[in-house]
Design a protein around this motif. Sequence first.
Motif, short mmCIF file in Angstrom:
data_model
loop_
_atom_site.label_atom_id
_atom_site.label_comp_id
_atom_site.label_asym_id
_atom_site.label_seq_id
_atom_site.Cartn_x
_atom_site.Cartn_y
_atom_site.Cartn_z
N ASP A 180 0.85 -1.19 0.00
CA ASP A 180 0.00 0.00 0.00
C ASP A 180 0.89 1.25 0.00
O ASP A 180 0.68 2.20 0.76
N ALA A 181 1.92 1.22 -0.85
CA ALA A 181 2.93 2.28 -0.90
C ALA A 181 2.79 3.10 -2.18
O ALA A 181 2.45 2.58 -3.24
N ARG A 182 3.09 4.37 -2.07
CA ARG A 182 3.07 5.26 -3.22
C ARG A 182 4.37 5.14 -4.01
O ARG A 182 5.44 4.91 -3.43
N ILE A 183 4.28 5.33 -5.31
CA ILE A 183 5.45 5.49 -6.16
C ILE A 183 5.46 6.96 -6.58
O ILE A 183 4.66 7.39 -7.42
N GLU A 184 6.33 7.74 -5.95
CA GLU A 184 6.40 9.17 -6.26
C GLU A 184 7.22 9.39 -7.54
O GLU A 184 8.14 8.63 -7.84
#
Length: 411
Positions: A180-184
């Motif tokens: 549940d991690a963002r890819i910035e």
Amino acid sequence: MNLRGVVRVLCALVLLAVAACGAGGPDDGASPELHWYTGPDRVDAQALAESCTTEAAGEYTISVEELPEDADERHSMLVRRLAADDDSMDIITLDNALTSEVSAAGYLAPIPEELKEPFAEDVFPSALLAASDGERLVVAPWWFDPYMLWWRGTAAERAGLDTDEPITWEALLDGAERLDARIEIDDPAGHGFPSLVNALVVAAGGTVLQGQGRSPKLGLDSDAGESAAGIVGRIGGTGGEPPSSDAVEKFATRSGSFLLAPSSVVSEPALSGVARDLQWAPFPVVEEESIAPVDGAGLAVPLYAPDSELSYDAISCLTSPTSMREIMVESGHSAARASTYEDEAVVAGYPLAEVTEPAVRSGATVPSTPYWPRVREAILRTWLPTADVDPEVTPRESEHAVRDAVGGRLP
């Protein structure tokens, strides 16, 4: 004439004489001042200017004039002043994406024949292409950065990524979803995202655009375009609205996991607090090879610069091996010259080389066309927000938008 009038005339003559004495003419012993217009960057332009001024030993001094931070405003100001035959600019830093446009408009002083070979010597082929207008070298290649995959601490391990092997987009996206991690995506100027789309299309075996005229060959509405759209849509599905101007700051927070950013992000002050936690790898793989977006800058002399020969002398210093070494070690940029990677100081002080050197060799530059700013805007208009990108719709709509933009038709 009365006494008051005589006094006024005498005062005026004195003022004119004083002004003439202080005007800095060719015989007053002062060094010619070269005005270098450059945008905000991770390069310490002031330090380079001072170093080259010292090396010039009185032949010239370089004064740094900072262009606006906003990329569109910077572009508009440069083009407006160049079109007005402004002779106050001696050297300009040009983003590679604007090189073809500015050159095609006839705004640049030709590179002297005796400097073409030194400027092109040992330059990475992709960087040389980005510094050219067709077959003609028009700017001195300077720095040339590939995008990389960055992560914090054990994020890659927890996402199930094997960092000893090339990381595929599928594996990265699946892992990010599990965490549940963002890819910035680092895009401070708002113009880097189209470069990413272009690289994804190229990596899938396609091309966004070929040809410099009003009717180029387009390739967004293709299998490669669909592949790129599938990846972008899934990036958007990881949450938020990437790309963003504050991606680095978000990545540096406690919830930060993954970041797509150029090599020079390593010198970003916002990352100083998590520097020991940083890990990196090549740009994710689409098929078999990592093909990263590669963007850079070159140094050019405006057509109406008062002394183009002197300006090119200064550029020779600013692109010298010493300057290239300082750019890499101090800012994290990748130099445009391959031999810089062999410099002892770079070998000792630039830990990114194992990733950046092959990335620069294989990376994808934006298409060489004077209409790239229009193409860029068409891509931004049709591929954002990323969460709405549809592989069955977006590539087709984007190709129509690009065709209209290049052809001069209103959106």
